[in-house]
Motif scaffolding. Structure first.
Motif, PDB file in Angstrom:
ATOM      1  N   ASP A   1       2.557  11.040 -15.136  1.00 19.33           N
ATOM      2  CA  ASP A   1       2.585  11.331 -13.706  1.00 19.33           C
ATOM      3  C   ASP A   1       1.419  10.636 -13.020  1.00 19.33           C
ATOM      4  OD1 ASP A   1       0.488  12.860 -14.620  1.00 19.33           O
ATOM      5  OD2 ASP A   1       1.498  14.765 -14.297  1.00 19.33           O
ATOM      6  N   GLY A   2       1.499  10.608 -11.691  1.00 25.06           N
ATOM      7  CA  GLY A   2       0.470   9.951 -10.895  1.00 25.06           C
ATOM      8  C   GLY A   2       0.712  10.198  -9.423  1.00 25.06           C
ATOM      9  N   PHE A   3       0.025   9.431  -8.600  1.00 24.36           N
ATOM     10  CA  PHE A   3       0.120   9.582  -7.157  1.00 24.36           C
ATOM     11  C   PHE A   3       0.226   8.218  -6.499  1.00 24.36           C
ATOM     12  CE2 PHE A   3      -1.979  13.383  -8.667  1.00 24.36           C
ATOM     13  CZ  PHE A   3      -1.326  14.392  -7.967  1.00 24.36           C
ATOM     14  N   GLY A   4       0.782   8.227  -5.294  1.00 26.14           N
ATOM     15  CA  GLY A   4       0.928   6.996  -4.542  1.00 26.14           C
ATOM     16  C   GLY A   4       0.589   7.212  -3.081  1.00 26.14           C
ATOM     17  N   LEU A   5       0.338   6.114  -2.379  1.00 24.25           N
ATOM     18  CA  LEU A   5      -0.039   6.168  -0.966  1.00 24.25           C
ATOM     19  C   LEU A   5       0.674   5.062  -0.210  1.00 24.25           C
ATOM     20  CD1 LEU A   5      -1.897   7.323   1.291  1.00 24.25           C
ATOM     21  CD2 LEU A   5      -3.595   5.606   0.588  1.00 24.25           C
ATOM     22  N   ASP A   6       1.258   5.409   0.939  1.00 22.98           N
ATOM     23  CA  ASP A   6       1.893   4.445   1.834  1.00 22.98           C
ATOM     24  C   ASP A   6       1.203   4.497   3.190  1.00 22.98           C
ATOM     25  OD1 ASP A   6       3.712   4.057  -0.221  1.00 22.98           O
ATOM     26  OD2 ASP A   6       5.202   5.411   0.645  1.00 22.98           O
ATOM     27  N   LEU A   7       1.007   3.330   3.820  1.00 26.17           N
ATOM     28  CA  LEU A   7       0.427   3.235   5.151  1.00 26.17           C
ATOM     29  C   LEU A   7       1.338   2.394   6.026  1.00 26.17           C
ATOM     30  CD1 LEU A   7      -3.322   2.501   4.261  1.00 26.17           C
ATOM     31  CD2 LEU A   7      -2.316   4.714   4.841  1.00 26.17           C
ATOM     32  N   GLY A   8       1.437   2.740   7.314  1.00 27.24           N
ATOM     33  CA  GLY A   8       2.287   1.975   8.203  1.00 27.24           C
ATOM     34  C   GLY A   8       1.828   2.030   9.647  1.00 27.24           C
ATOM     35  N   VAL A   9       2.230   1.020  10.411  1.00 23.01           N
ATOM     36  CA  VAL A   9       1.925   0.954  11.837  1.00 23.01           C
ATOM     37  C   VAL A   9       3.122   0.343  12.563  1.00 23.01           C
ATOM     38  CG1 VAL A   9       0.802  -1.299  11.562  1.00 23.01           C
ATOM     39  CG2 VAL A   9       0.306   0.114  13.573  1.00 23.01           C
ATOM     40  N   VAL A  10       3.396   0.836  13.781  1.00 22.46           N
ATOM     41  CA  VAL A  10       4.503   0.337  14.595  1.00 22.46           C
ATOM     42  C   VAL A  10       3.993   0.077  16.008  1.00 22.46           C
ATOM     43  CG1 VAL A  10       6.741   0.892  15.618  1.00 22.46           C
ATOM     44  CG2 VAL A  10       6.270   1.548  13.260  1.00 22.46           C
ATOM     45  N   ARG A  11       4.381  -1.053  16.566  1.00 24.01           N
ATOM     46  CA  ARG A  11       4.110  -1.361  17.973  1.00 24.01           C
ATOM     47  C   ARG A  11       5.442  -1.321  18.709  1.00 24.01           C
ATOM     48  NH1 ARG A  11       0.674  -4.461  21.409  1.00 24.01           N
ATOM     49  NH2 ARG A  11       1.247  -3.775  23.507  1.00 24.01           N
ATOM     50  N   LEU A  12       5.559  -0.436  19.670  1.00 21.28           N
ATOM     51  CA  LEU A  12       6.811  -0.222  20.385  1.00 21.28           C
ATOM     52  C   LEU A  12       6.832  -0.986  21.707  1.00 21.28           C
ATOM     53  CD1 LEU A  12       7.224   3.630  19.878  1.00 21.28           C
ATOM     54  CD2 LEU A  12       8.339   1.797  18.597  1.00 21.28           C
ATOM     55  N   GLY A  13       7.997  -1.558  22.007  1.00 23.02           N
ATOM     56  CA  GLY A  13       8.234  -2.136  23.322  1.00 23.02           C
ATOM     57  C   GLY A  13       7.345  -3.296  23.700  1.00 23.02           C
ATOM     58  N   TYR A  14       6.982  -4.153  22.754  1.00 21.60           N
ATOM     59  CA  TYR A  14       6.189  -5.336  23.056  1.00 21.60           C
ATOM     60  C   TYR A  14       7.137  -6.468  23.428  1.00 21.60           C
ATOM     61  CZ  TYR A  14       2.749  -9.078  22.572  1.00 21.60           C
ATOM     62  OH  TYR A  14       1.934 -10.157  22.799  1.00 21.60           O
ATOM     63  N   HIS A  15       7.221  -6.785  24.724  1.00 23.43           N
ATOM     64  CA  HIS A  15       8.189  -7.769  25.230  1.00 23.43           C
ATOM     65  C   HIS A  15       9.603  -7.438  24.745  1.00 23.43           C
ATOM     66  CE1 HIS A  15       5.036 -10.261  26.948  1.00 23.43           C
ATOM     67  NE2 HIS A  15       4.405 -10.259  25.778  1.00 23.43           N
ATOM     68  N   GLN A  16       9.961  -6.190  24.837  1.00 20.53           N
ATOM     69  CA  GLN A  16      11.284  -5.658  24.493  1.00 20.53           C
ATOM     70  C   GLN A  16      11.532  -5.605  22.980  1.00 20.53           C
ATOM     71  OE1 GLN A  16      13.898  -8.188  26.884  1.00 20.53           O
ATOM     72  NE2 GLN A  16      13.961  -6.588  28.450  1.00 20.53           N
TER      73      GLN A  16
END
Length: 201
Positions: free
Chosen positions: A61-76
């Motif tokens: 067993d073990g552990f994991g990590l996810d990271l994310g970023v979203v930019r909304l509505g940049y020039h449609q």
């Protein structure tokens, strides 16, 4: 792929960030630690020998990590980026064993290749220590734009290391979605590359 299904309250131009931690459970693992040998060809036939060392485990067993970023509505357009399996790994600690095999073949020719007496093999297995294997991180880049009620999306998935098969093949996917219910989008798309190859969904 960037989806507004869970970002409906966010305004255009907003930056949205996210992270997730996950518990990982491994059920079986096997790898070749060492393999070596030689072949000698002479008038009597082919003589060869080889030694192989493998390691197996049936739980970890073990552990994991996810990271994310979203930019909304940049020039449609909506843009997203994520790192999946960042600092992720499994510690294999159940029934860890090493298996050593030695194979010897003497004076093998085309005429006697089926004679089992010409082949000799010995093997032994013994308990080994627990070990950890990291899961290669994956970079995901996505873009999406809506045309009326239909939303078109594109995704690039690039492994940042080799998988268990020794490959790091990128995957490209394109698709469209259309809202059927406030909480449900009807989706269809095409994926090419990666571990699974090409498929429609």
């Amino acid at each position: 792929i960037v989806s507004r299904a869970f970002l409906r309250e966010a305004e255009d131009g907003a930056w949205c960030y996210g992270a997730s931690a996950k518990y990982l459970r491994g059920h079986a693992f096997a790898e070749i630690l060492r393999g070596e040998g030689q072949l000698v060809t002479d008038l009597d036939g082919v003589t060869g020998e080889g030694t192989f060392l493998a390691r197996t485990a049936v739980g970890g067993d073990g552990f994991g990590l996810d990271l994310g970023v979203v930019r909304l509505g940049y020039h449609q357009y909506d843009f997203g980026a994520a790192l999946r399996n960042l600092a992720s790994g499994i510690r294999w600690n159940t029934q860890v064993e090493q298996h050593e095999t030695y194979v010897l073949a003497e004076s093998v020719t085309v005429g006697n290749a089926e004679d089992q007496d010409l082949f000799e093999s010995t093997s032994r297995s013994y308990t080994s220590n627990a070990f950890r294997r990291s899961i290669p991180p994956v970079l995901l880049l996505s873009a999406a734009r809506a045309f009326g009620v239909v939303r078109w999306e594109a995704l690039l998935e690039q492994p940042l290391g080799k998988d268990l098969a020794g490959k790091s093949t990128p995957r490209v996917a394109i698709g469209r979605s259309e809202p059927e219910l406030p909480w449900l989008d009807l989706r269809a798309g095409l994926s090419i590359g990666g571990f699974t190859g090409a498929y429609l969904a």
